[in-house]
Design an enzyme around this catalytic site. Structure first.
Site, PDB file in Angstrom:
ATOM      1  N   ALA A 133      22.045   2.951  18.447  1.00 44.69           N
ATOM      2  CA  ALA A 133      22.640   3.872  17.661  1.00 44.69           C
ATOM      3  C   ALA A 133      23.753   3.264  15.896  1.00 44.69           C
ATOM      4  O   ALA A 133      24.164   2.258  16.485  1.00 44.69           O
ATOM      5  CB  ALA A 133      23.248   4.459  18.085  1.00 44.69           C
ATOM      6  N   GLY A 134      23.502   4.184  14.936  1.00 41.88           N
ATOM      7  CA  GLY A 134      23.579   3.779  13.510  1.00 41.88           C
ATOM      8  C   GLY A 134      23.712   4.677  12.910  1.00 41.88           C
ATOM      9  O   GLY A 134      23.415   5.526  12.243  1.00 41.88           O
ATOM     10  N   ARG A 187       8.516  -8.751  11.433  1.00 41.53           N
ATOM     11  CA  ARG A 187       9.941  -8.605  10.734  1.00 41.53           C
ATOM     12  C   ARG A 187      10.903  -9.275   9.693  1.00 41.53           C
ATOM     13  O   ARG A 187      10.698 -10.154   9.984  1.00 41.53           O
ATOM     14  CB  ARG A 187      10.955  -8.309  12.236  1.00 41.53           C
ATOM     15  CG  ARG A 187      10.624  -7.605  13.199  1.00 41.53           C
ATOM     16  CD  ARG A 187      11.333  -7.542  14.586  1.00 41.53           C
ATOM     17  NE  ARG A 187      11.004  -8.441  14.903  1.00 41.53           N
ATOM     18  CZ  ARG A 187      11.822  -9.130  16.151  1.00 41.53           C
ATOM     19  NH1 ARG A 187      12.491  -8.837  16.657  1.00 41.53           N
ATOM     20  NH2 ARG A 187      11.106  -9.994  16.610  1.00 41.53           N
ATOM     21  N   LYS A 215      -0.905  -0.711  14.095  1.00 43.77           N
ATOM     22  CA  LYS A 215       0.208  -0.798  13.258  1.00 43.77           C
ATOM     23  C   LYS A 215       0.666   0.300  13.246  1.00 43.77           C
ATOM     24  O   LYS A 215       2.056  -0.204  13.343  1.00 43.77           O
ATOM     25  CB  LYS A 215      -0.614  -1.495  12.087  1.00 43.77           C
ATOM     26  CG  LYS A 215      -0.010  -1.434  11.310  1.00 43.77           C
ATOM     27  CD  LYS A 215       1.114  -2.645  11.729  1.00 43.77           C
ATOM     28  CE  LYS A 215       2.586  -2.366   9.730  1.00 43.77           C
ATOM     29  NZ  LYS A 215       3.754  -3.571  10.251  1.00 43.77           N
ATOM     30  N   GLU A 252      -0.126  -7.536  10.625  1.00 40.18           N
ATOM     31  CA  GLU A 252       0.450  -7.866  10.768  1.00 40.18           C
ATOM     32  C   GLU A 252       1.941  -6.951  11.356  1.00 40.18           C
ATOM     33  O   GLU A 252       1.870  -6.009  11.517  1.00 40.18           O
ATOM     34  CB  GLU A 252       1.146  -8.520   9.735  1.00 40.18           C
ATOM     35  CG  GLU A 252       1.606  -7.770   8.617  1.00 40.18           C
ATOM     36  CD  GLU A 252       3.538  -7.546   8.759  1.00 40.18           C
ATOM     37  OE1 GLU A 252       3.905  -7.879   8.797  1.00 40.18           O
ATOM     38  OE2 GLU A 252       4.046  -6.195   7.846  1.00 40.18           O
ATOM     39  N   ARG A 304      15.242  -2.513  -0.543  1.00 36.37           N
ATOM     40  CA  ARG A 304      14.100  -1.338  -0.287  1.00 36.37           C
ATOM     41  C   ARG A 304      14.739   0.247   1.177  1.00 36.37           C
ATOM     42  O   ARG A 304      14.638   0.109   1.860  1.00 36.37           O
ATOM     43  CB  ARG A 304      12.902  -0.993  -0.053  1.00 36.37           C
ATOM     44  CG  ARG A 304      11.966  -2.671  -1.000  1.00 36.37           C
ATOM     45  CD  ARG A 304      10.534  -2.223  -1.222  1.00 36.37           C
ATOM     46  NE  ARG A 304      11.001  -3.324  -0.125  1.00 36.37           N
ATOM     47  CZ  ARG A 304       9.440  -4.270  -0.287  1.00 36.37           C
ATOM     48  NH1 ARG A 304       8.102  -3.776  -0.332  1.00 36.37           N
ATOM     49  NH2 ARG A 304       9.378  -5.611   1.258  1.00 36.37           N
ATOM     50  N   THR A 348       0.483  -0.990  -0.330  1.00 38.16           N
ATOM     51  CA  THR A 348      -0.213   0.085  -0.265  1.00 38.16           C
ATOM     52  C   THR A 348       0.610   1.368   0.248  1.00 38.16           C
ATOM     53  O   THR A 348       0.139   2.568   0.129  1.00 38.16           O
ATOM     54  CB  THR A 348      -1.118   0.222   1.514  1.00 38.16           C
ATOM     55  OG1 THR A 348      -0.116   0.052   2.579  1.00 38.16           O
ATOM     56  CG2 THR A 348      -2.174  -0.996   0.735  1.00 38.16           C
ATOM     57  N   CYS A 383       9.397  -0.693   5.240  1.00 34.97           N
ATOM     58  CA  CYS A 383       8.102   0.202   6.097  1.00 34.97           C
ATOM     59  C   CYS A 383       8.353   0.950   7.761  1.00 34.97           C
ATOM     60  O   CYS A 383       7.670   1.631   6.916  1.00 34.97           O
ATOM     61  CB  CYS A 383       8.245  -1.533   7.311  1.00 34.97           C
ATOM     62  SG  CYS A 383       7.285  -3.342   6.614  1.00 34.97           S
ATOM     63  N   LYS A 401      19.003  -4.322   6.476  1.00 30.75           N
ATOM     64  CA  LYS A 401      19.282  -5.338   7.963  1.00 30.75           C
ATOM     65  C   LYS A 401      19.701  -6.864   7.192  1.00 30.75           C
ATOM     66  O   LYS A 401      19.582  -6.752   6.364  1.00 30.75           O
ATOM     67  CB  LYS A 401      17.850  -5.107   8.558  1.00 30.75           C
ATOM     68  CG  LYS A 401      16.849  -5.757   8.205  1.00 30.75           C
ATOM     69  CD  LYS A 401      16.432  -6.197   9.633  1.00 30.75           C
ATOM     70  CE  LYS A 401      14.997  -7.394   9.032  1.00 30.75           C
ATOM     71  NZ  LYS A 401      13.860  -7.517  10.407  1.00 30.75           N
TER      72      LYS A 401
HETATM   73  C1  UGA Z   1       9.363  -3.156  10.774  1.00 32.66           C
HETATM   74  C2  UGA Z   1       8.712  -3.872  12.440  1.00 32.66           C
HETATM   75  O1  UGA Z   1       9.694  -3.887  13.286  1.00 32.66           O
HETATM   76  C3  UGA Z   1       7.749  -5.144  11.907  1.00 32.66           C
HETATM   77  O2  UGA Z   1       7.140  -4.974  13.221  1.00 32.66           O
HETATM   78  C4  UGA Z   1       7.014  -4.715  10.959  1.00 32.66           C
HETATM   79  O3  UGA Z   1       5.801  -5.167  11.010  1.00 32.66           O
HETATM   80  C5  UGA Z   1       7.436  -4.205   9.695  1.00 32.66           C
HETATM   81  O4  UGA Z   1       8.403  -3.110  10.078  1.00 32.66           O
HETATM   82  C6  UGA Z   1       6.819  -3.780   9.217  1.00 32.66           C
HETATM   83  O5  UGA Z   1       5.470  -2.756   8.910  1.00 32.66           O
HETATM   84  O6  UGA Z   1       5.791  -4.896   8.167  1.00 32.66           O
HETATM   85  P1  UGA Z   1      11.508  -4.216   9.519  1.00 32.66           P
HETATM   86  O7  UGA Z   1      11.194  -3.189   7.954  1.00 32.66           O
HETATM   87  O8  UGA Z   1      11.262  -6.265   9.242  1.00 32.66           O
HETATM   88  O9  UGA Z   1      10.082  -4.691  10.599  1.00 32.66           O
HETATM   89  O10 UGA Z   1      12.181  -3.757   9.981  1.00 32.66           O
HETATM   90  P2  UGA Z   1      12.631  -3.749  11.838  1.00 32.66           P
HETATM   91  O11 UGA Z   1      13.491  -4.798  12.325  1.00 32.66           O
HETATM   92  O12 UGA Z   1      11.679  -3.282  12.635  1.00 32.66           O
HETATM   93  O13 UGA Z   1      14.317  -2.334  11.186  1.00 32.66           O
HETATM   94  C7  UGA Z   1      14.199  -1.081  10.729  1.00 32.66           C
HETATM   95  C8  UGA Z   1      15.459  -0.796  10.516  1.00 32.66           C
HETATM   96  O14 UGA Z   1      15.604  -0.255  11.772  1.00 32.66           O
HETATM   97  C9  UGA Z   1      16.840  -1.536   9.641  1.00 32.66           C
HETATM   98  O15 UGA Z   1      17.505  -0.588   8.840  1.00 32.66           O
HETATM   99  C10 UGA Z   1      17.771  -1.850  11.385  1.00 32.66           C
HETATM  100  O16 UGA Z   1      18.742  -1.862  10.770  1.00 32.66           O
HETATM  101  C11 UGA Z   1      17.090  -1.031  11.882  1.00 32.66           C
HETATM  102  N1  UGA Z   1      17.375  -0.959  13.560  1.00 32.66           N
HETATM  103  C12 UGA Z   1      16.470  -1.310  14.081  1.00 32.66           C
HETATM  104  C13 UGA Z   1      18.180   0.402  13.967  1.00 32.66           C
HETATM  105  O17 UGA Z   1      19.338   1.220  13.196  1.00 32.66           O
HETATM  106  N2  UGA Z   1      18.292   0.365  15.933  1.00 32.66           N
HETATM  107  C14 UGA Z   1      17.635  -0.744  15.940  1.00 32.66           C
HETATM  108  O18 UGA Z   1      17.668  -0.484  17.396  1.00 32.66           O
HETATM  109  C15 UGA Z   1      16.976  -1.553  15.435  1.00 32.66           C
END
Ligand code: UGA
Length: 420
Positions: free
Chosen positions: A213-214, A112, A165, A109, A289, A43, A221, A282
């Site tokens: 941090a980073g 991750r 969500k 949902e 994306r 979407t 998402c 990640k």
């Molecule tokens: C995220 C949410 O975590 C899920 O709960 C959700 O279902 C999903 O979006 C969605 O809406 O479909 P996702 O996009 O797979 O999941 O990735 P994340 O694990 O949330 O990580 C997102 C980004 O944040 C990555 O680039 C990761 O490296 C970064 N990150 C994460 C940080 O920079 N620091 C952190 O402490 C954690």
């Protein structure tokens, strides 16, 4: 599988071999035999905004074909104003097909990428949003579907479910940008953000997750849902200064990496060869994306650097060169690193965390390393002769490291805080 997701190939193969999982591109035929239809189409418009054409198109095919008594479940993340239109859209399609009303539920949902199977099988919670369910049949069908999950099932109105969500992702994004801003404060005062966050995390009101941090958050998402919410809220007359700051802090990070590289390479990246380690947004995914690596690579190339990237995912390597003009990829980390003036770790794949950096450094033109995920040890890297910089944990420069002599020093005697 068309994308990489741990454990999914095995599950799909098992479903197919047991005759439990079938694929078709005939939506109408699939819907006509279903007790439940789950719509999980995209979407967002790829440009930081929402689009509902795909979900509308899917509903146009599916809804008239669904048997009476079947339940329609929407798992896609929907814009709040579309939720208001949903009952009318579905009821209209049923009526014009001469069929009875069907229950319509949302089931957002929270999985991750990279952990989707685990998150789906062991969810923290299951949220059900009631769009239209006069006799409770839709809710019971979903409760039946999730009967084996040991998680609370929370039933709420459709708009509440949709914003639950979004709210979850917005909060996670806020935590990350908070950690990144805190990292800048730590750099300015000589603190270590990892130690600080660890110290904070024992407070159960705070916790320690999503405070790493980073280079910031990427993916399909978090970044999109921040910008989409800012725009949707503005259309509804709501100002969202906090979310705007979350987005700004996140994007500033990507530019800061290029600035940091220049400052560690005598003021410019022009003519330098830079190894970019990790392309995906990640680890454990091949998804590019809104991956920070792509923006960082484009910025460095724009500034005249030669960027040589490596990622463990072959598909990500192949696709990245079409997304970033001028980007070169190698098929082994060692080949990307060899001859580089600097290496930038963008994605914390275990392969990079476990790399023998001493040996890798010996192949580099200069031992300069920017750790965009705060996963390596500054002390150890500096001891291996690296000028090492991460985010909120200071910059380590080996003794006698002036002017290209970085490759020869053994132990850290100088620790400089607050650079870059
Ligand atoms: C995220 C949410 O975590 C899920 O709960 C959700 O279902 C999903 O979006 C969605 O809406 O479909 P996702 O996009 O797979 O999941 O990735 P994340 O694990 O949330 O990580 C997102 C980004 O944040 C990555 O680039 C990761 O490296 C970064 N990150 C994460 C940080 O920079 N620091 C952190 O402490 C954690």
């Amino acid at each position: 599988m068309p994308f990489h997701e741990p454990r999914l190939p095995e599950l799909v193969a098992d479903g197919i071999s047991r005759g439990k999982l079938l694929f078709t591109d005939d939506l109408k035929a699939a819907a006509a035999n279903a007790d439940m239809v789950v719509v999980a189409v995209g979407t967002h418009d790829g440009n930081g905004g929402w689009q509902t054409d795909t979900v509308r198109g899917a509903l146009a095919d599916i809804v008239p074909a669904m048997p009476d008594g079947a339940t329609l479940v929407i798992r896609s993340t929907l814009p709040p104003d579309f939720i208001r239109q949903l009952p009318t859209i579905v009821a209209g399609r049923r009526q014009s097909a001469g069929r009875t009303a069907i229950p319509v539920m949302l089931n957002p949902e929270f999985t991750r990428e990279g952990r989707a199977v685990r998150d789906y099988q062991q969810p923290d919670r299951i949220v059900l949003g009631v769009v239209s369910d006069p006799d409770g049949h839709g809710e019971s069908a979903l409760r039946e579907l999730y009967h084996s999950a040991a998680a609370p099932i929370i039933v709420m109105g459709a708009i509440d479910a949709a914003i639950t969500k979004l709210g979850a992702n917005l909060f996670l994004a806020t935590k990350i940008s908070f950690a990144n801003e805190l990292a800048e404060i730590c750099d300015a005062f000589g603190a270590d953000v990892s130690t600080v966050v660890d110290g904070m995390s024992y407070d159960t009101r705070i916790g320690g997750s999503f405070l790493k941090a980073g280079v910031g958050f990427g993916g399909s998402c978090l970044p999109n849902q921040v910008t989409m919410t800012i725009r949707t809220a503005a259309q509804a007359g709501v100002d969202t200064p906090l979310l705007t700051a979350v987005d700004d802090v996140n994007h500033r990070r990507r530019t800061q990496v290029a600035e940091r590289a220049a400052s560690m390479l005598d003021g410019t990246v022009r003519g330098r060869r830079i190894a970019l380690l990790g392309l995906t947004f990640k680890p454990d995914t091949d998804d590019l994306r809104d991956a920070p690596a792509l923006t960082i690579a484009a910025e460095l190339i724009e500034q005249g650097a030669t960027v040589v990237a490596y990622d463990p995912m072959p598909t990500a390597r192949d696709r990245s060169t079409t997304l970033v003009p001028g980007l070169t990829v190698e098929h082994a980390a060692a080949d990307a690193i060899a001859g580089a003036d600097a290496a930038i770790l963008v994605t914390e794949w275990p392969e990079f965390v476990e790399l023998d950096w001493g040996a890798a450094g010996a192949t580099m033109r200069r031992r300069v390393l920017i750790d965009g995920r705060n996963v390596l040890s500054g002390e150890r890297l500096a001891a291996a002769g690296f000028a090492y910089s991460s985010f909120g944990r200071g910059t380590y420069v080996p003794d006698g490291a002036a002017e290209g002599a970085l490759a020869s020093t053994g132990r850290v005697r100088t620790l400089q805080w607050g650079e870059g």
